[in-house]
Write an enzyme that holds these catalytic residues in place. Structure first.
Site, PDB file in Angstrom:
ATOM      1  N   ARG A   1      -7.993   1.881  -3.546  1.00 62.41           N
ATOM      2  CA  ARG A   1      -8.108   2.671  -4.777  1.00 62.41           C
ATOM      3  C   ARG A   1      -6.745   2.983  -5.385  1.00 62.41           C
ATOM      4  O   ARG A   1      -6.631   3.174  -6.595  1.00 62.41           O
ATOM      5  CB  ARG A   1      -8.901   3.944  -4.473  1.00 62.41           C
ATOM      6  CG  ARG A   1      -8.266   4.865  -3.477  1.00 62.41           C
ATOM      7  CD  ARG A   1      -9.277   5.742  -2.754  1.00 62.41           C
ATOM      8  NE  ARG A   1     -10.068   4.990  -1.786  1.00 62.41           N
ATOM      9  CZ  ARG A   1     -11.049   5.514  -1.054  1.00 62.41           C
ATOM     10  NH1 ARG A   1     -11.362   6.785  -1.179  1.00 62.41           N
ATOM     11  NH2 ARG A   1     -11.719   4.769  -0.201  1.00 62.41           N
TER      12      ARG A   1
ATOM     13  N   LYS B   1      -5.863   0.707  11.911  1.00 62.54           N
ATOM     14  CA  LYS B   1      -7.202   0.370  12.409  1.00 62.54           C
ATOM     15  C   LYS B   1      -7.106   0.026  13.888  1.00 62.54           C
ATOM     16  O   LYS B   1      -6.126  -0.557  14.348  1.00 62.54           O
ATOM     17  CB  LYS B   1      -7.767  -0.827  11.645  1.00 62.54           C
ATOM     18  CG  LYS B   1      -8.253  -0.529  10.241  1.00 62.54           C
ATOM     19  CD  LYS B   1      -8.824  -1.808   9.627  1.00 62.54           C
ATOM     20  CE  LYS B   1      -9.642  -1.517   8.369  1.00 62.54           C
ATOM     21  NZ  LYS B   1      -8.804  -1.127   7.241  1.00 62.54           N
TER      22      LYS B   1
END
Length: 486
Positions: A337, A263
């Site tokens: 996930r 990020k």
């Protein structure tokens, strides 16, 4: 949490509740009676008590969340005025008001919850700016017609249990990453439940490898702190009752740097809040256990850091799961996930009947729904039940579609699936579709993406900036409701 009954003489402020279209002891325009409108009337001498008038709108349209937010706003208004406490003075229906669609017990609980919610402050890392001011709430028995003192005390205790679980959730989400890493998260949970009637087991190291929890192993590889799967089992229903086994799954990425797909941005300190789902599950378990709820529930909390480094999972890596599926890691920032998949497979091994996973999974859900409502996918009946609960307790949900047509986004050239779609659109939906691949046919399942609701990015009249505690009461209320209906 200082809440008293019939000790209003101890306070320096009176809090008057007013409704639109009803008389009040103050000269107010109807606009000052609108919901969440606060008006101060200051005493003219040291002997005269100050008054805070709180508008509630129309009594016939009153909602529990409106009461909670008004209570929170009132508490925060008193804090800012350096008050020591407030006496709540509530007009009854017999004073000429219309009837409300919520019961008096529900209204009382909402007032107490809101008051305590509004007082929340995260002072752990503050020094000279810490605000340690205490504030008491004084109730008058005469204002709660039909309720005895014992009834009031029972409602207050229920509210305290719920807010303690919620504030534990908020504390976890607000915590700084050097203090709350994966190993520290495990230690905090172990300490919280060490005297509780639960069975707690932590899978890590060789146990993760033995159970092929390869998502956790891959995601946590870049951190010096080992990943873990925390399992908390609570059976308050007893062995003599046939009870569905409900499993709550929380994503606990204590810092999400994005892995090797790092990020970037001026301030990515919000990455410490990527364990909001795990915190919600822990808070829900705290509420259920403290309330001695007659339920059978297991929490599975997948904990890891998602950092870059020499050992970190690489883009294009393949993760193999014990159900036979292989996953191409197209983006290491789609890590949540991957670890939820481990927990879902483990839930199946535990014989789960109903499974709810909750995660700060995608920024896309915030783009779709904003910051006041989370998305929910999956089983229609669980979805309907949870939406109804969320409308009452203020942790709202919006049903979202599982679009089979979007499955093509998850196709990989060299594995069974990709962890993220190729398009920039519908990211929250494709994430839910990915997770669905790991749900056993024997389980009823929903997925909640709470990325938008995990925090307030600025201060509001009813809340400090920072973690909201979203999900703790929602999950606890759903689990308890299933067993009350059984």
């Amino acid at each position: 949490m200082n809440i008293t009954i019939d000790e209003a003489h101890l306070t320096d402020t009176s809090i008057y509740v007013v409704y639109e279209g009803e008389e009040s002891r103050f000269r107010l325009t109807e606009s000052r009676k609108q919901r969440m409108t606060l008006t101060w009337f200051y005493g003219r001498s040291d002997q005269e008590t100050d008054a805070l008038v709180v508008g509630m709108g129309q009594r016939s349209k009153l909602t529990l969340e409106q009461v909670r937010r008004t209570g929170a706003s009132a508490a925060r208004a008193l804090l800012k005025e350096n008050k020591t406490g407030g006496a709540l003075i509530r007009p009854s229906v017999r004073d000429g008001g219309s009837s409300s669609r919520i019961s008096i017990q529900e209204e009382l609980q909402a007032w107490v919850e809101g008051w305590m919610y509004g007082l929340y402050q995260f002072n752990k890392h503050r020094g000279v700016t810490a605000n340690l001011q205490s504030l008491s709430l004084h109730l008058r028995l005469e204002d709660w017609e039909g309720l005895s003192r014992k009834d009031l005390e029972a409602v207050i205790r229920t509210a305290e249990i719920r807010i303690e679980g919620t504030q534990f959730t908020r504390d976890l989400v607000n915590e700084s990453p050097e203090t709350l890493n994966p190993e520290a998260f495990v230690a905090v949970v172990e300490d919280r439940f060490k005297k509780a009637p639960v069975q707690l087991h932590v899978y890590r190291g060789q146990e993760l490898r033995d159970r092929q929890m390869n998502g956790l192993i891959a995601v946590g590889a870049g951190s010096k702190y080992d990943p873990a799967m925390i399992e908390i089992s609570y059976n308050g229903a007893g062995s003599g009752k046939e009870s569905p086994h409900i499993v709550l799954i929380g994503k606990g990425v204590t810092f999400d740097m994005g892995g090797m797909n790092v990020k970037i941005g001026r301030d990515i300190s919000d990455a410490r809040m990527d364990m909001g789902g795990a915190a919600a599950v822990v808070g829900a378990m705290d509420i259920l256990v403290s309330h001695k709820a007659p339920v059978r529930v297991t929490a599975l909390i997948a904990v890891a850091d998602n950092l870059s480094g020499p050992d970190a999972m690489l883009p294009s890596s393949v993760v193999h799961y014990p159900n036979g599926l292989s996953v191409q890691v197209a983006n290491t920032d789609g890590e949540g996930r991957l670890i939820i998949a481990d927990a879902l497979l483990h839930a199946s091994n535990l014989g789960a009947d109903k499974v709810i996973d909750i995660a700060t999974l995608t920024g896309n859900v915030g783009a779709a729904l904003g910051l006041e409502i989370a998305g929910i996918w999956g089983d229609p009946q669980i979805t309907a039940d949870m939406v109804e609960i969320g409308e009452r307790n203020g942790e709202r949900l919006w049903p979202m579609p599982l679009m089979d047509e979007y499955e093509s986004e998850l196709r990989s050239d060299y594995a069974d699936l990709k962890n993220v779609g190729t398009s920039t659109l519908a990211g929250a939906i494709t994430a839910a579709l990915f997770i669905r691949h790991f749900v056993a046919d024997s389980m009823e399942w929903v997925h909640i993406d709470m990325a938008g609701t995990v925090q307030y990015k600025r201060e509001f009249p009813h809340s400090a900036a920072g973690a909201t505690g979203y999900g703790a009461r929602l999950l606890a209320d759903y689990v308890e409701k299933q067993f009350l209906q059984a």
